[in-house]
Scaffold this active site. Structure first.
Site, PDB file in Angstrom:
ATOM      1  N   LYS A   1       0.842  -1.208   0.000  1.00 23.82           N
ATOM      2  CA  LYS A   1       0.000   0.000   0.000  1.00 23.82           C
ATOM      3  C   LYS A   1       0.873   1.253   0.000  1.00 23.82           C
ATOM      4  O   LYS A   1       2.068   1.182   0.354  1.00 23.82           O
ATOM      5  CB  LYS A   1      -0.921  -0.021   1.224  1.00 23.82           C
ATOM      6  CG  LYS A   1      -0.176  -0.032   2.557  1.00 23.82           C
ATOM      7  CD  LYS A   1      -1.119  -0.318   3.732  1.00 23.82           C
ATOM      8  CE  LYS A   1      -0.355  -0.313   5.046  1.00 23.82           C
ATOM      9  NZ  LYS A   1      -1.212  -0.718   6.170  1.00 23.82           N
TER      10      LYS A   1
ATOM     11  N   ARG B   1     -11.135  -0.512  14.484  1.00 21.73           N
ATOM     12  CA  ARG B   1     -10.836   0.270  13.294  1.00 21.73           C
ATOM     13  C   ARG B   1     -11.636  -0.232  12.104  1.00 21.73           C
ATOM     14  O   ARG B   1     -12.441   0.486  11.543  1.00 21.73           O
ATOM     15  CB  ARG B   1      -9.330   0.238  13.002  1.00 21.73           C
ATOM     16  CG  ARG B   1      -8.922   1.172  11.882  1.00 21.73           C
ATOM     17  CD  ARG B   1      -7.417   1.216  11.674  1.00 21.73           C
ATOM     18  NE  ARG B   1      -6.901   0.016  11.019  1.00 21.73           N
ATOM     19  CZ  ARG B   1      -5.657  -0.084  10.541  1.00 21.73           C
ATOM     20  NH1 ARG B   1      -4.812   0.937  10.635  1.00 21.73           N
ATOM     21  NH2 ARG B   1      -5.244  -1.201   9.978  1.00 21.73           N
TER      22      ARG B   1
ATOM     23  N   TYR C   1      13.738  30.626   9.657  1.00 24.94           N
ATOM     24  CA  TYR C   1      12.483  31.305   9.971  1.00 24.94           C
ATOM     25  C   TYR C   1      12.361  31.605  11.469  1.00 24.94           C
ATOM     26  O   TYR C   1      12.680  30.764  12.308  1.00 24.94           O
ATOM     27  CB  TYR C   1      11.294  30.423   9.554  1.00 24.94           C
ATOM     28  CG  TYR C   1      10.972  30.500   8.080  1.00 24.94           C
ATOM     29  CD1 TYR C   1      10.641  31.708   7.471  1.00 24.94           C
ATOM     30  CD2 TYR C   1      10.992  29.353   7.294  1.00 24.94           C
ATOM     31  CE1 TYR C   1      10.336  31.769   6.115  1.00 24.94           C
ATOM     32  CE2 TYR C   1      10.685  29.405   5.942  1.00 24.94           C
ATOM     33  CZ  TYR C   1      10.358  30.625   5.361  1.00 24.94           C
ATOM     34  OH  TYR C   1      10.051  30.683   4.023  1.00 24.94           O
TER      35      TYR C   1
ATOM     36  N   MET D   1      10.314  24.636   3.868  1.00 25.28           N
ATOM     37  CA  MET D   1       9.603  23.762   2.934  1.00 25.28           C
ATOM     38  C   MET D   1      10.569  23.011   2.016  1.00 25.28           C
ATOM     39  O   MET D   1      10.422  21.815   1.790  1.00 25.28           O
ATOM     40  CB  MET D   1       8.616  24.580   2.090  1.00 25.28           C
ATOM     41  CG  MET D   1       7.749  23.718   1.190  1.00 25.28           C
ATOM     42  SD  MET D   1       6.717  24.669   0.064  1.00 25.28           S
ATOM     43  CE  MET D   1       5.562  25.428   1.181  1.00 25.28           C
TER      44      MET D   1
HETATM   45  C1  LIG Z   1      -0.423  -1.641   6.926  1.00 27.52           C
HETATM   46  C2  LIG Z   1      -1.008  -2.943   7.335  1.00 27.52           C
HETATM   47  C3  LIG Z   1      -0.222  -4.110   7.433  1.00 27.52           C
HETATM   48  C4  LIG Z   1       1.282  -4.074   7.374  1.00 27.52           C
HETATM   49  O1  LIG Z   1       1.731  -3.622   8.627  1.00 27.52           O
HETATM   50  P1  LIG Z   1       3.277  -3.549   9.032  1.00 27.52           P
HETATM   51  O2  LIG Z   1       3.255  -3.133  10.447  1.00 27.52           O
HETATM   52  O3  LIG Z   1       3.878  -2.531   8.123  1.00 27.52           O
HETATM   53  O4  LIG Z   1       3.859  -4.893   8.812  1.00 27.52           O
HETATM   54  C5  LIG Z   1      -0.859  -5.311   7.677  1.00 27.52           C
HETATM   55  N1  LIG Z   1      -2.203  -5.363   7.838  1.00 27.52           N
HETATM   56  C6  LIG Z   1      -2.985  -4.261   7.787  1.00 27.52           C
HETATM   57  C7  LIG Z   1      -4.441  -4.400   7.995  1.00 27.52           C
HETATM   58  C8  LIG Z   1      -2.416  -3.022   7.551  1.00 27.52           C
HETATM   59  O5  LIG Z   1      -3.198  -1.931   7.532  1.00 27.52           O
END
Ligand SMILES: *Cc1c(COP(=O)(O)O)cnc(C)c1O
Length: 379
Positions: free
Chosen positions: A53, A152, A274, A322
């Site tokens: 992802k 979640r 800044y 930035m």
């Molecule tokens: C992002 C995610 C993972 C991977 O998690 P890591 O801690 O990076 O290994 C696995 N399962 C779900 C549901 C996630 O959202």
């Protein structure tokens, strides 16, 4: 399975051959491959999926997926349907591609035609996916996610009986896994892990003989009770530490250098950056670096973090801007740094974890934020 990705001439893209970029990010695909193999040997006999992802945590989903395919990985997770549709053409038909957040209304047809498997998190998602299967007059694959204590995503415990009934009456759906996600896998001694495992074992029993998909990176290291049939690491593949407070067993994958754009000598009592938050206490030499918070180097590194040059620590002074930031180079010989010199942000002297800690965040946020303005190369 063949690596079907086009990884043409990564050698031609080595940082040394490109010039004029504010920063150079290197992704070590051989180290990624070794991390995958290490996890596979720990998780064995469970299979290992790759979580790719957010463009494989910023490393490049196509290149990462290609490497993992070559290492024997056949299962991939992304977060959103859009990401899955973009990645699907780069995977062979035998590879499974899962969408963690499941389906938003309107994504069903796209997922069905792209051979993408949604993680079904609610009864509404279940109904909509089943309706799609009826329209298409074929079985569609699904993963069922259960909330085991993170609040979640996934079905609540009270919904499980209804889900079982629905699945029994839904021959249109082919359920591949029951799944859940650990909230505290980075802290293996937390009681929450044991409680979630107990809840997951109940789910597995209620939905037997469906295989279980449970562990992220931290979960893989918590022992075989957590493995189920398919584990889904992300950060560990990319060299991040899966657990806090213990030595990181993974090999670093990402390194980052950024360019010096100007150096100067200033007298004691000079304000830097800044709001003039830094006041030099001595005659000081400064270097301005060509990357800032728009490149994913958080503003929280202001006055706290550092970069390195041949092992010398160069503290960040004043605010991170930035597109630039300023470091104190008084420790270095006068002519050590010049226009275009590269300093280390992530590398042998500063790990991803060290940088994240200085920024008050986690490796995940650093990796996923690293900028598109850097030159990225694969070796
Ligand atoms: C992002 C995610 C993972 C991977 O998690 P890591 O801690 O990076 O290994 C696995 N399962 C779900 C549901 C996630 O959202």
């Amino acid at each position: 399975m063949e690596d079907t990705l086009d990884r043409t001439a990564p050698g031609a893209l080595l940082a040394g051959k490109a010039h004029g970029f504010p920063g150079y990010m290197t992704v070590d695909l051989a180290a990624l491959r070794r991390n995958f193999q290490r996890i596979a040997s720990i998780a064995n006999p469970a299979r290992v999926a790759g979580v790719v992802k957010a463009d494989a945590y910023g490393l490049g989903a196509i290149q990462v997926a290609g490497t993992l395919l070559g290492a024997g990985c056949k299962d991939f997770f992304v977060a959103h349907a859009e990401e899955a549709v973009a990645l699907r053409p780069h995977l062979p038909s035998g590879a499974q591609l899962f969408v963690l957040n499941g389906l938003l209304p309107g994504a069903e047809a796209v997922c069905a035609s792209a051979a993408v498997t949604p993680v079904i998190n609610s009864l509404t998602q279940l109904h909509r996916w089943r309706a799609r299967a009826r329209v298409e007059r074929r079985r569609l694959p699904a993963v069922l996610q259960f909330d085991t204590g993170m609040s979640r995503l996934g079905f609540a415990p009270a919904e499980r009986a209804a889900v079982r009934m629905e699945i029994a009456q839904s021959p249109e759906l082919e359920v591949l896994y029951v799944m859940s996600h650990l909230a505290s896998a980075d802290e293996p001694t937390r009681a929450q892990n044991v409680a979630q495992l107990a809840e997951m074992e109940k789910v597995a029993k209620e939905f037997a003989p469906l295989p279980v998909c449970f562990a992220n990176s931290g979960g893989v290291l918590m022992g075989s009770d957590y493995h189920g049939s398919l584990v889904r690491p992300g950060i560990a593949l990319y060299g991040g530490a899966p657990q806090l407070g213990v030595a990181n067993p993974m090999e670093p994958v990402v390194s980052l250098s950024i360019a010096v754009v100007q150096t100067r000598r200033v007298p004691s009592g000079t304000m830097v950056g800044y709001s003039g938050t830094h006041l030099t206490s001595d005659c000081t030499r400064l270097a301005t670096l060509c990357a800032g918070y728009a490149d994913g180097l958080p503003r929280s590194l202001s006055g706290r973090g550092a970069v390195y040059f041949h092992g010398h620590r160069l503290p960040i002074v004043g605010r991170v801007s930035m597109d630039s930031m300023t470091v104190d180079i008084s420790d270095l010989p006068d002519d050590a740094l010049d226009l275009g010199s590269l300093v280390e942000v992530i590398g042998p002297h500063q790990t991803l974890e060290m940088l994240a800690t200085d920024a008050g965040t986690i490796s995940y946020e650093i990796l996923t934020g690293l900028g598109s303005r850097f030159f990225k190369s694969y070796c």
